[in-house]
Design a protein around this motif. Structure first.
Motif, PDB file in Angstrom:
ATOM      1  N   ILE A 227      42.456   4.367  26.642  1.00  0.00           N
ATOM      2  CA  ILE A 227      42.192   3.349  25.635  1.00  0.00           C
ATOM      3  C   ILE A 227      41.454   2.224  26.328  1.00  0.00           C
ATOM      4  CG2 ILE A 227      44.308   1.973  25.888  1.00  0.00           C
ATOM      5  CD1 ILE A 227      44.365   1.887  22.767  1.00  0.00           C
ATOM      6  N   GLY A 228      40.454   1.641  25.638  1.00  0.00           N
ATOM      7  CA  GLY A 228      39.644   0.600  26.260  1.00  0.00           C
ATOM      8  C   GLY A 228      39.263  -0.465  25.263  1.00  0.00           C
ATOM      9  N   ASP A 229      38.816  -1.587  25.810  1.00  0.00           N
ATOM     10  CA  ASP A 229      38.480  -2.746  24.985  1.00  0.00           C
ATOM     11  C   ASP A 229      37.260  -3.433  25.578  1.00  0.00           C
ATOM     12  OD1 ASP A 229      38.368  -4.944  23.369  1.00  0.00           O
ATOM     13  OD2 ASP A 229      40.366  -5.693  23.833  1.00  0.00           O
ATOM     14  N   VAL A 230      36.159  -3.412  24.817  1.00  0.00           N
ATOM     15  CA  VAL A 230      34.950  -4.118  25.230  1.00  0.00           C
ATOM     16  C   VAL A 230      35.096  -5.586  24.849  1.00  0.00           C
ATOM     17  CG1 VAL A 230      32.446  -4.299  24.946  1.00  0.00           C
ATOM     18  CG2 VAL A 230      33.553  -2.050  24.927  1.00  0.00           C
ATOM     19  N   ALA A 231      34.834  -6.475  25.782  1.00  0.00           N
ATOM     20  CA  ALA A 231      34.934  -7.905  25.498  1.00  0.00           C
ATOM     21  C   ALA A 231      33.948  -8.293  24.405  1.00  0.00           C
ATOM     22  CB  ALA A 231      34.667  -8.710  26.763  1.00  0.00           C
ATOM     23  N   GLY A 232      34.434  -8.994  23.396  1.00  0.00           N
ATOM     24  CA  GLY A 232      33.582  -9.419  22.305  1.00  0.00           C
ATOM     25  C   GLY A 232      33.853  -8.632  21.044  1.00  0.00           C
ATOM     26  N   HIS A 233      33.078  -8.951  20.012  1.00  0.00           N
ATOM     27  CA  HIS A 233      33.280  -8.328  18.706  1.00  0.00           C
ATOM     28  C   HIS A 233      31.948  -8.290  17.982  1.00  0.00           C
ATOM     29  CE1 HIS A 233      35.660  -7.200  15.141  1.00  0.00           C
ATOM     30  NE2 HIS A 233      34.763  -7.905  14.460  1.00  0.00           N
ATOM     31  N   GLY A 234      31.572  -7.132  17.461  1.00  0.00           N
ATOM     32  CA  GLY A 234      30.324  -7.009  16.721  1.00  0.00           C
ATOM     33  C   GLY A 234      29.667  -5.669  16.966  1.00  0.00           C
ATOM     34  N   ARG A 267      29.819   2.266  36.540  1.00  0.00           N
ATOM     35  CA  ARG A 267      28.378   2.404  36.731  1.00  0.00           C
ATOM     36  C   ARG A 267      27.674   2.557  35.390  1.00  0.00           C
ATOM     37  NH1 ARG A 267      27.354   6.851  41.345  1.00  0.00           N
ATOM     38  NH2 ARG A 267      25.205   6.310  40.765  1.00  0.00           N
ATOM     39  N   VAL A 268      28.289   3.289  34.469  1.00  0.00           N
ATOM     40  CA  VAL A 268      27.725   3.422  33.117  1.00  0.00           C
ATOM     41  C   VAL A 268      27.705   2.065  32.421  1.00  0.00           C
ATOM     42  CG1 VAL A 268      28.040   4.491  30.858  1.00  0.00           C
ATOM     43  CG2 VAL A 268      28.461   5.828  32.935  1.00  0.00           C
ATOM     44  N   LEU A 269      28.791   1.319  32.547  1.00  0.00           N
ATOM     45  CA  LEU A 269      28.863   0.006  31.911  1.00  0.00           C
ATOM     46  C   LEU A 269      27.761  -0.916  32.422  1.00  0.00           C
ATOM     47  CD1 LEU A 269      30.208  -2.300  30.307  1.00  0.00           C
ATOM     48  CD2 LEU A 269      31.723  -2.656  32.273  1.00  0.00           C
ATOM     49  N   LEU A 270      27.563  -0.964  33.726  1.00  0.00           N
ATOM     50  CA  LEU A 270      26.558  -1.859  34.291  1.00  0.00           C
ATOM     51  C   LEU A 270      25.163  -1.503  33.805  1.00  0.00           C
ATOM     52  CD1 LEU A 270      27.846  -2.143  37.985  1.00  0.00           C
ATOM     53  CD2 LEU A 270      28.244  -3.699  36.067  1.00  0.00           C
ATOM     54  N   ALA A 271      24.933  -0.216  33.527  1.00  0.00           N
ATOM     55  CA  ALA A 271      23.618   0.214  33.051  1.00  0.00           C
ATOM     56  C   ALA A 271      23.439  -0.020  31.556  1.00  0.00           C
ATOM     57  CB  ALA A 271      23.400   1.692  33.374  1.00  0.00           C
ATOM     58  N   GLU A 272      24.519   0.006  30.792  1.00  0.00           N
ATOM     59  CA  GLU A 272      24.418  -0.026  29.334  1.00  0.00           C
ATOM     60  C   GLU A 272      24.669  -1.395  28.712  1.00  0.00           C
ATOM     61  OE1 GLU A 272      23.474   2.430  27.321  1.00  0.00           O
ATOM     62  OE2 GLU A 272      23.134   3.747  29.033  1.00  0.00           O
ATOM     63  N   ARG A 273      25.383  -2.275  29.381  1.00  0.00           N
ATOM     64  CA  ARG A 273      25.721  -3.548  28.746  1.00  0.00           C
ATOM     65  C   ARG A 273      24.478  -4.416  28.577  1.00  0.00           C
ATOM     66  NH1 ARG A 273      29.253  -6.560  33.550  1.00  0.00           N
ATOM     67  NH2 ARG A 273      27.569  -6.739  35.099  1.00  0.00           N
ATOM     68  N   GLY A 274      24.479  -5.200  27.519  1.00  0.00           N
ATOM     69  CA  GLY A 274      23.325  -6.028  27.232  1.00  0.00           C
ATOM     70  C   GLY A 274      23.322  -7.360  27.937  1.00  0.00           C
ATOM     71  N   VAL A 278      29.510  -9.222  30.045  1.00  0.00           N
ATOM     72  CA  VAL A 278      30.323  -8.271  29.288  1.00  0.00           C
ATOM     73  C   VAL A 278      31.165  -7.431  30.245  1.00  0.00           C
ATOM     74  CG1 VAL A 278      30.270  -6.267  27.753  1.00  0.00           C
ATOM     75  CG2 VAL A 278      28.694  -8.177  27.381  1.00  0.00           C
ATOM     76  N   PHE A 279      32.453  -7.321  29.954  1.00  0.00           N
ATOM     77  CA  PHE A 279      33.341  -6.480  30.759  1.00  0.00           C
ATOM     78  C   PHE A 279      34.179  -5.604  29.835  1.00  0.00           C
ATOM     79  CE2 PHE A 279      35.657 -10.373  29.882  1.00  0.00           C
ATOM     80  CZ  PHE A 279      36.922  -9.927  29.516  1.00  0.00           C
TER      81      PHE A 279
END
Length: 460
Positions: A227-234, A267-274, A278-279
């Protein structure tokens, strides 16, 4: 530009178009684009003398050219534009096309009615084909007909705008639903004795959020859940959550060692986050093939709950459940946080029958003060702020609902937390129950998935 008369419009007389209601209540605002003063006077007289009800009358404004009309439209909200096709700066269908192009950029587009002295039979059809709502010939229409034509053209234009807005809303809703369905994947678990129950409740009764979860059984029987949670909403966070879930499933299906999943996922997160700030927080649980042990990996996330049944010593009949929060002593940093530190597992020995509960912080951060009957649940803080449900409050809710059976337990927990909060939660809330009823259990275990939409849950 004087309201109620055929005055000339000039700059600085308005503050720009404002949204118009979908119905018509009272006189409509009409911009006459006519360079001939005599024709303009006749139009104003026709409308003034029209034998119609007061709410069918028109407030007439005037411009003498296409350029002047476009300037007026940029400053003043107009319901209908009455256009002559013989103007100093444009003639024929060219004048109409310039007007249509000009109103396309307006937030509220007026209706366009052509009023011209040209009696060519094919010109009316061409005008409508080029965007006009109606076509009238000077000298062939009286005041009543002109007033009603303007009114009906305005209604048709607003109805068409409503239909377009409704279509776009439906398309956005469908796209949003497809995106959020990506956050509610079909679990890949072949062991029929393993129960998997999931639920997702968007924050603020909206449709988009960045929480995600998944469960996969490997060929050797190892059960891996996350289970995971991306910081932010939208929508951006929801898209990133869907990408993270897909990447996690890919890594697990590729038999990536559990210790390597989180580093690769980062590594995927660092490549995909805008954005660099964002964490993502994650709780990954790896359950042994014999279901007697699980390894818990925490990346800035809350530790899971473990629910075990309690039975009567005399009759061995289930009477209650006990829910405890597992240790967070080995919790590592969240993915995407630029500090040192990695992730290691905390091993938990499991009883014969158990249920692991993974969740996101939208549940425990829900403010609660009183139940629907007004009975205080927790007192306000010293500063008067409403207390949060917290992990201890969630444990109580889970125990209460598990005592009533596992049927739709995830839905019941989400509804109960929402009820205690007094309405839609501020943040997204995801909940994942993974259970084992023991080696001697018969029949397939429960598999459910709940996506709470605004219509259904507004009645909760």
């Amino acid at each position: 530009m004087a309201l109620g008369g055929a005055g000339t419009a000039g700059p600085g007389r308005g503050r720009g178009p404002e949204a118009r209601p979908s119905w018509i209540d009272g006189p409509i605002s009409v911009l006459l684009v006519e360079d001939d003063d005599a024709d303009a006077f006749l139009v104003s007289e026709l409308l003034a003398d029209a034998d119609v009800d007061a709410d069918l009358r028109a407030d007439l404004h005037r411009a003498r050219s296409v350029d002047e009309a476009l300037g007026v439209l940029s400053m003043v909200a107009v319901d209908c534009l009455l256009l002559d096709l013989g103007l100093p700066d444009a003639e024929g269908l060219g004048a109409l096309r310039r007007i249509i192009e000009g109103i396309e950029v307006l937030p509220v587009q007026p209706a366009v009615v052509v009023l011209t002295g040209n009696t060519a039979h094919d010109l009316g059809a061409s005008a409508v084909a080029n965007g006009a709502d109606d076509y009238l010939v000077k000298g062939e229409v009286d005041g009543d007909g002109l007033a009603r034509c303007l009114r009906y053209a305005t209604l048709r234009r607003r109805s068409a705008a409503q239909q377009i807005a409704l279509y776009r809303s439906e398309v956005r809703a469908a796209e949003t639903t497809r995106l959020e369905r990506a956050l509610l994947p079909k679990e890949l678990v072949t062991d029929e004795k393993v129960s998997v129950m999931v639920g997702y409740l968007p924050g603020g009764n909206g449709l988009l959020g960045g929480d995600f979860f998944d469960t996969v059984e490997r060929p050797d029987g190892t059960l891996v859940t996350v289970i995971g949670d991306v910081a932010g909403h939208g929508p951006d966070e929801a898209a990133l959550g869907a990408a993270m879930r897909t990447a996690w499933r890919t890594l697990v299906l590729a038999d990536t060692p559990a210790d390597d999943v989180l580093p690769l996922l980062e590594r995927v997160l660092l490549a995909e986050r805008g954005r660099p700030e964002v964490f993502v927080t994650i709780c990954q649980v790896v359950i042994a093939p014999d279901r007697g042990r699980m390894d818990v990996y925490l990346a800035g996330h809350l530790p899971p709950l473990l629910v075990v049944p309690r039975t009567s010593a005399e009759a061995a009949v289930l009477v209650t459940h006990h829910c405890e929060e597992l240790s967070s002593a080995r919790r590592g940093r969240a993915l995407g946080i630029p500090v040192d530190g990695g992730w290691s597992a905390h091993t938990v020995e499991l009883p014969e029958v158990w249920t692991a509960v993974l969740y996101t912080d939208g549940l425990v951060e829900a403010a609660v003060g009183a139940d629907p009957k007004g009975t205080p649940i927790l007192p306000p803080s010293a500063h008067g702020r409403m207390p949060r449900l917290g992990a201890h409050g969630l444990r109580s809710v889970v125990e209460r609902e598990m005592d009533q059976g596992t049927d739709e337990v995830v839905t019941r927990v989400l509804r109960r937390v929402r009820e205690l909060h007094g309405g839609p939660l501020v943040d997204d809330a995801a909940l994942l129950f993974v259970g084992w009823a023991g080696a001697g259990a018969t029949g397939p275990a429960e598999r459910t998935s709940t996506l709470a939409d605004s219509v259904e849950w507004s009645r909760a």
